[in-house]
Scaffold this active site. Structure first.
Site, PDB file in Angstrom:
ATOM      1  N   HIS A  62      15.011   6.933  40.980  1.00  0.00           N
ATOM      2  CA  HIS A  62      16.232   6.260  40.531  1.00  0.00           C
ATOM      3  C   HIS A  62      17.424   7.424  40.891  1.00  0.00           C
ATOM      4  O   HIS A  62      17.432   8.561  40.920  1.00  0.00           O
ATOM      5  CB  HIS A  62      16.058   6.215  38.927  1.00  0.00           C
ATOM      6  CG  HIS A  62      15.055   5.290  38.488  1.00  0.00           C
ATOM      7  ND1 HIS A  62      13.693   6.183  38.388  1.00  0.00           N
ATOM      8  CD2 HIS A  62      14.929   4.050  38.328  1.00  0.00           C
ATOM      9  CE1 HIS A  62      12.895   4.925  37.873  1.00  0.00           C
ATOM     10  NE2 HIS A  62      13.741   3.697  38.034  1.00  0.00           N
ATOM     11  N   HIS A  64      19.535  11.115  33.653  1.00  0.00           N
ATOM     12  CA  HIS A  64      20.351  10.081  33.461  1.00  0.00           C
ATOM     13  C   HIS A  64      21.266  10.554  32.272  1.00  0.00           C
ATOM     14  O   HIS A  64      21.920   9.847  32.066  1.00  0.00           O
ATOM     15  CB  HIS A  64      19.594   8.872  33.139  1.00  0.00           C
ATOM     16  CG  HIS A  64      18.733   8.387  34.260  1.00  0.00           C
ATOM     17  ND1 HIS A  64      19.346   7.909  35.444  1.00  0.00           N
ATOM     18  CD2 HIS A  64      17.211   7.895  34.331  1.00  0.00           C
ATOM     19  CE1 HIS A  64      18.367   7.530  36.167  1.00  0.00           C
ATOM     20  NE2 HIS A  64      17.080   7.652  35.737  1.00  0.00           N
ATOM     21  N   ASP A  93       8.494   9.155  41.039  1.00  0.00           N
ATOM     22  CA  ASP A  93       8.451   7.561  40.679  1.00  0.00           C
ATOM     23  C   ASP A  93       8.679   6.873  42.293  1.00  0.00           C
ATOM     24  O   ASP A  93       8.617   5.491  42.171  1.00  0.00           O
ATOM     25  CB  ASP A  93       9.255   6.888  39.934  1.00  0.00           C
ATOM     26  CG  ASP A  93      10.606   7.661  39.582  1.00  0.00           C
ATOM     27  OD1 ASP A  93      10.898   8.577  40.320  1.00  0.00           O
ATOM     28  OD2 ASP A  93      11.333   7.336  38.566  1.00  0.00           O
ATOM     29  N   ASP A 147      13.872  12.148  42.382  1.00  0.00           N
ATOM     30  CA  ASP A 147      13.403  10.835  41.851  1.00  0.00           C
ATOM     31  C   ASP A 147      13.993   9.615  42.392  1.00  0.00           C
ATOM     32  O   ASP A 147      14.989   9.519  43.171  1.00  0.00           O
ATOM     33  CB  ASP A 147      14.100  10.975  40.248  1.00  0.00           C
ATOM     34  CG  ASP A 147      13.234  10.094  39.455  1.00  0.00           C
ATOM     35  OD1 ASP A 147      12.781  10.540  38.446  1.00  0.00           O
ATOM     36  OD2 ASP A 147      13.908   8.832  39.381  1.00  0.00           O
TER      37      ASP A 147
HETATM   38 ZN   LIG Z   1      13.079   7.534  37.817  1.00  0.00          ZN
END
Ligand SMILES: [Zn+2]
Ligand SMILES: [Zn+2]
Lengths: 437, 568
Positions: free
Chosen positions: A153, A112, A240, A151
């Site tokens: 996200h 991120h 995740d 991931d």
């Molecule tokens: Zn994540």
């Protein structure tokens, strides 16, 4: 006796003495049970698995990728240097041909973290994959790189860093941004004007399971990679998507992650998120290592794994098929869009707000890129935080033409400093990183 | 007085040490086919006319179990292994009598799947029918919860001579190594038991009723009675003896490289300010990676008696040994022969040495002296290169905390201690090559036996506590206790130290030598749904390898007893 197919490297750095805060998901305990599982399985004793000590990334490695405000020292801790350094270590070992593949099982994560860094977002301060890749480009002269971000996200940081880079294919498969942080990552986000098509987003609906992930892999990710022909494939191996993850809603499994790794065959995997620290990470990480090493992972699964219980519904399957079809269309369109952009204006702009959830900072950015027919164009970012800190960042890309380089320098040298706290220059041509204040 | 005995590849050395230093020493040729006789002969020589009650103990470092493994003379041992999900347990098969059974425990020690008692009974029946007398029982994560191993042992009952449970062998996590370690313990149990019972019995018959201690791979001692539970600990005690023997003379302020140059091999080890380094998990022998607590040593196939030959026009030394040097009546040339040609070694037939090396010199078109220089230099260089490699490996060992990584102590030896037969000849050249001070260990030819004699009893205990589950487990001690939620790291350390003290006394330790140190103490808050659910505590305490408290005085006496190394 177990023996790997090719030499497989591992950097394991659980940072047992570092946390964002005591009860934060990104805390000391996160890789404790993974360590227990990896140790107990005896993975480090397997013939062909080599564990490396992570080196420390340097501030220069970070400045090669990021504009850190006010400077590198202020936005990172030693653990970030170690986790980026761990990824770098694996990269070096791969390119030195000491190992065929490797896994940087490190924390804290990085996907991120964007090009401009005012603080931490989504638990990330610096983008450890980008720091590694750009170091490898400098040290080994590698060209095309594909990053596959698995991931849950959307890796908005990695997307941002490679948005304007036509030599880096960034593919993110993640839970649909309408249902999860950071809320981005839709197929129409396909890269900047000079790099259209080399950013690929595959948003998947909540409760997607193994079937869906592997469908996306086989029908979109692998065909796109084989057309792109990268020199290096990097996997941002966030975990995740697991059915037991507490902060997401997917139904992926350790077996699925191992299967995905085995089909993707990345040269380098780097751990990203994954917060089901007891129920998922120990098994997912074991599975990924085994798959990278070409070992049988058939018996690696969670104690409570029941594939029939997490099977995805037909509606989900249909939805995913549509996403894949759309993404393939975007991928095909890339070159045309780039052509079209070149016929447009000389400069392209975008304005946006970026929220640093971890550090509670709001940043407004105004980005200008020169749409250059000879290179991917120099880039200028005017960035201001709600705390009133304003910077100008000038990026001269690796493949910059003379004109873009000269204009970049001119902008850096001639801009009136009184309006900014700092002005940065990132000259990738000569590997020079300058600051005015 | 204390007796130290070290069975080496070629010689068995015995020393008698007392208030006045090194009182007696004896050397017996090692007969690998009859170790018992040579051990007994050595013991007899040094104890002649010494009253039994004045001997405190005899510490034996033998090659018994090591050789049994090297020669594949292992007792058939049954293995019952319960793995659960993960790597296929068949990958860790130890032989024919290996059975994977159901049952699964997770990383926190929670039962995932119970064992099947009928399945275990069936396996036990098969093992009995096959005439198996030793059985190893290992389950994954048994160090977190030994319940399955213990239940299987209950089912096996008294139908076998020896049943060893994985969790008793080490607190370290490593299932494949736990399997190998349990297997080796079972496989050497009969030979260990027979041998030491015979030694004790014979000594008793001669009126020498003295306590027998055995040297372990970690350079510590254990009384014979306690060693019967886990005889595998005595595997690889040879290199440990030489490390302990050099400890007397190592610097307390800098790091030391220890080189034991024998006939066939050179064993090397590093001391960090006089403290020997241990293997992180355990030693490796005969291809088995184990959890046997061992000193970090490295062995290369190069010694004074290694065969010298030409291979593709290059001088090659070892790794084989055809016999003694030609100067001592052997049949192939060796580095020792080179030393005779160079006039450094004198107590043998220099002419025979010259004769052996001449053909090689002729083929290289150099004088036999020139060749001898080359051979000797090559031997020294190879030793130094191997030592550097070992030190690099030690320094690149990963650590898992930011603090440790940044602190990163780097081992960098500033002195070399050389022992073993040809030690005096090598020391000077090794010093020249490395630029370090190289000393010969006083009494270098019996230093191993002295090391065995002066080593103290060592031990280690791991304690694992999980306040969320309300349990504390010290697997090696078969200790399990309910704990309250407020149990903390300090409590864990105190409990571990208490258990270690008990264990050491049982192993024959002298109270005064019990310097306990904490080698690992970590405590994690277990956070579930943003609340602290409990603490996960891991503590490891040890009595580190070292010498008994009388050693400084004895060392001084031994040092004075012989000419200083420089004088040779
Ligand atoms: Zn994540
Ligand atoms: Zn340009």
């Amino acid at each position: 006796m177990l023996k790997t197919k090719g030499k497989t490297g591992l950097v394991f750095f659980p940072a047992f003495d570092w946390a964002i805060s005591p009860t934060h998901p990104e805390r000391e305990e996160r890789l404790l049970y993974t360590q227990d599982q990896v140790f107990e399985e005896g993975i480090l004793d397997i013939d062909g698995i080599i564990e490396f000590k992570p080196e420390l990334a340097t501030h220069e490695d970070i400045r090669r990728v990021h504009f850190c405000v006010p400077d590198v020292q202020n936005v990172i801790t030693e653990s970030h240097l170690i986790s980026a350094g761990g990824a770098k270590t694996i990269g070096i070992q791969v390119l030195e041909k000491n190992i065929e593949r490797g896994f940087a099982l490190v924390r804290p994560p990085g996907h991120h973290a964007m090009r401009v860094v005012h603080g931490a977002r989504g638990f990330c301060n610096i983008n450890i994959e980008a720091v590694m890749i750009e170091y490898l480009r400098k040290a080994y002269g590698i060209g095309r790189v594909a990053i596959v971000d698995t991931d849950c996200h959307h890796g908005d940081g990695t997307q941002d860093i490679y948005w304007h880079d036509p030599d880096t294919l960034y593919i993110s498969v993640h839970q649909d941004g309408r249902t999860l942080y950071p809320g981005s990552g839709f197929p129409f986000e396909m890269g900047g004007p000079t790099a259209a098509g080399t950013t690929i987003n595959l948003p998947l609906p909540p409760r997607t399971s193994e079937e869906g992930f592997l469908y996306v892999l086989d029908n979109a990710i692998l065909p796109i990679i084989s057309e792109f022909k990268p020199d290096l494939v990097v996997n941002s191996a966030g975990q995740d998507n697991h059915y037991s993850d507490p902060i997401t809603n997917m139904n992926f499994s350790a077996h699925g992650y191992a299967e995905l790794t085995s089909r993707l065959r990345p040269h380098i995997a780097v751990l990203e998120g994954g917060y089901s620290i007891e129920g998922a990470l120990p098994y997912v990480n074991t599975g990924i290592i085994m798959a990278l090493a070409g070992l049988d992972y058939g018996n690696v699964h969670e104690p409570d794994y029941q594939p029939e219980k997490i099977r995805q519904g037909k509606d989900i399957t249909r939805h995913i098929e549509k996403v894949v079809a759309e993404v393939l269309r975007v991928w095909k369109e890339g070159p045309e869009v780039r052509e079209k952009n070149l016929r447009g204006g000389k400069f392209a702009h975008r304005d946006r707000n970026i929220f640093y959830d971890t550090d509670q900072i709001l940043e407004s950015q105004s980005e200008t890129i020169r749409v250059c027919p000879r290179c991917s164009g120099y880039l200028a970012i005017d960035s201001e935080t709600d705390g009133g800190r304003r910077i100008l960042a000038v990026h001269i890309p690796r493949n910059a033409c003379d004109e873009c380089r000269d204009e970049g320098y001119k902008l850096y040298d001639s801009t009136d400093i009184s309006r900014y706290n700092r002005i940065f220059l990132q000259d990738r041509l000569s590997d020079q990183y300058l600051t005015r204040s | 007085m204390i007796i130290g005995l070290d069975v080496g590849g070629t010689h068995t050395d015995v020393v008698l040490i007392g208030e006045a230093g090194l009182l007696r020493q004896a050397k017996v040729a090692t007969d690998h086919s009859n170790l018992f006789e040579c051990v007994l002969a050595g013991l007899e020589q040094v104890t002649k006319d010494v009253p039994s009650q004045s001997i405190r103990r005899a510490v034996l470092s033998t090659t018994l179990t090591t050789n049994a493994i090297a020669e594949g003379k292992l007792a058939p041992t049954g293995m019952i292994v319960s793995s659960g999900p993960g790597i296929d347990p068949d990958c860790f098969r130890t032989g024919e009598h290996y059975y994977a059974v159901s049952g699964s425990i997770d990383h926190r020690g929670r039962e995932v799947q119970p064992i099947s008692e009928s399945e275990v009974r069936k396996v036990a029946g098969k093992l009995q029918a096959d005439g198996i007398r030793q059985v190893g029982v290992v389950s994954k994560f048994s160090t977190r919860n030994p319940k399955h191993e213990m239940r299987i042992a209950e089912i096996l009952g008294k139908s076998f001579d020896y049943v060893v449970l994985g969790h008793r062998l080490s607190g370290n996590l490593n299932f494949p190594r736990r399997i190998a370690t349990a297997y080796l313990n079972g496989a050497v149990h009969p030979v260990h038991k027979q041998f030491f019972e015979a030694v004790r019995h014979s000594l008793a018959q001669k009126g020498l009723d003295i306590p027998i201690f055995v040297l372990k791979a970690d350079g510590g001692t254990i009384c014979f009675e306690a060693s019967m539970d886990t005889p595998g600990q005595t595997i690889l005690s040879g290199p440990a003896a030489s490390v302990m023997g050099s400890l007397l003379f190592a610097s307390e302020t800098v790091d030391t490289l220890v080189l034991d140059i024998g006939g066939t091999t050179t064993d090397m080890a590093v001391l960090v300010r006089r403290i020997p380094l241990l293997e992180p998990l355990g030693g490796e022998i005969g291809g088995y990676k184990t959890l046997i607590r061992s000193l970090r040593t490295e062995s290369i196939g190069l010694g004074g008696d290694s065969t010298v030959r030409l291979a593709n026009g290059e001088i090659q030394i070892g790794p084989d040994r055809q016999g003694p040097a030609m100067a001592y009546g052997g049949s192939s040339p060796t580095p020792t022969d080179a030393l005779f040609v160079l006039g450094r070694a004198r107590d043998g037939n220099a002419e025979a040495a010259r004769r052996g090396l001449q053909p090689i010199a002729d083929r290289l078109d150099v004088s036999v002296e020139q060749l001898s220089h080359r051979v000797f230099d090559l031997a020294c260089t190879k030793i130094v290169d191997a030592a550097r490699k070992m030190i690099d490996a030690i320094n690149s060992k990963p650590v898992y905390t930011v603090r440790e990584l940044l602190a990163g102590y780097q081992v960098e030896p500033r002195e070399i201690l050389v022992l073993g037969g040809p030690a005096p000849f090598f020391a000077q050249r090794l010093a020249q090559i490395t630029g370090l001070q190289a000393n010969v260990v006083p009494q270098w030819h019996v230093a191993n036996a002295i090391g065995a004699a002066l080593a103290k009893t060592t031990s280690e205990i791991s304690l694992f506590a999980d306040t969320d589950r309300g349990i504390a487990v010290a697997p090696e001690e078969d200790y399990q206790q309910q704990i309250k939620r407020d149990f903390n790291k300090q409590n864990a350390i105190e409990l571990a130290c208490h258990l270690l003290r008990k264990k050491c006394i049982k192993a024959g330790a002298d109270e005064a030598d019990l310097e306990i140190e904490v080698i690992e103490e970590i405590q994690f808050n277990m956070v579930r749904d943003f609340y602290t659910a409990g603490r996960n505590i891991r503590v490891k305490v040890q009595v580190k390898p070292g010498l008994i408290r009388e050693y400084p005085r004895i060392a001084k006496l031994i040092f004075n007893y012989c000419p200083l190394p420089g004088a040779i």
